[in-house]
Scaffold this active site. Sequence first.
Site, PDB file in Angstrom:
ATOM      1  N   GLU A 121       0.824  -1.215   0.000  1.00  0.00           N
ATOM      2  CA  GLU A 121       0.000   0.000   0.000  1.00  0.00           C
ATOM      3  C   GLU A 121       0.856   1.262   0.000  1.00  0.00           C
ATOM      4  O   GLU A 121       0.517   2.255  -0.643  1.00  0.00           O
ATOM      5  CB  GLU A 121      -0.925   0.021   1.225  1.00  0.00           C
ATOM      6  CG  GLU A 121      -1.991  -1.029   1.211  1.00  0.00           C
ATOM      7  CD  GLU A 121      -2.797  -1.028   2.488  1.00  0.00           C
ATOM      8  OE1 GLU A 121      -3.981  -0.671   2.424  1.00  0.00           O
ATOM      9  OE2 GLU A 121      -2.224  -1.374   3.549  1.00  0.00           O
TER      10      GLU A 121
ATOM     11  N   LYS B 130     -11.244   3.701   1.629  1.00  0.00           N
ATOM     12  CA  LYS B 130     -10.173   3.125   0.809  1.00  0.00           C
ATOM     13  C   LYS B 130     -10.849   2.196  -0.193  1.00  0.00           C
ATOM     14  O   LYS B 130     -11.530   1.238   0.198  1.00  0.00           O
ATOM     15  CB  LYS B 130      -9.190   2.356   1.687  1.00  0.00           C
ATOM     16  CG  LYS B 130      -8.046   1.728   0.912  1.00  0.00           C
ATOM     17  CD  LYS B 130      -7.154   0.872   1.793  1.00  0.00           C
ATOM     18  CE  LYS B 130      -6.411   1.743   2.783  1.00  0.00           C
ATOM     19  NZ  LYS B 130      -5.386   0.971   3.529  1.00  0.00           N
TER      20      LYS B 130
END
Length: 119
Positions: free
Chosen positions: A21, A98
């Site tokens: 990420e 997200k």
Amino acid sequence: MGNIQLNKLEFFAFHGVSEQEKKVGNTFIVDFECEIDFSKALESDDLEDTVSYADIYHLIKKEMEIPSNLLEHVAGRIIRSVQNNFPQIQMLKISIAKINPPIGGQAASATVTIQVRKK
């Protein structure tokens, strides 16, 4: 009292716990709402008597650009920044989603929502 809302603000950022990420990044959707006394602005038609949603957007954008492990941390920074710049805000609520989170399964998004009210 009245509300100002900024809906579905889209940012590409590097928030997350995993190294993947942090390197690859992801798309985040931010929803923002605040409560403010509009009584002066209703009569004056003057930006000084309300809160500029363009200024709020830029505060959110600035904080979204700073990588964090947790969405909760990003939301906390945004809340503090908005409160410091606009003390007249009585309540604010922020949601950060997200998109396609890495959870080992199918999910459209994972969202953190925080609401605070001035004491």
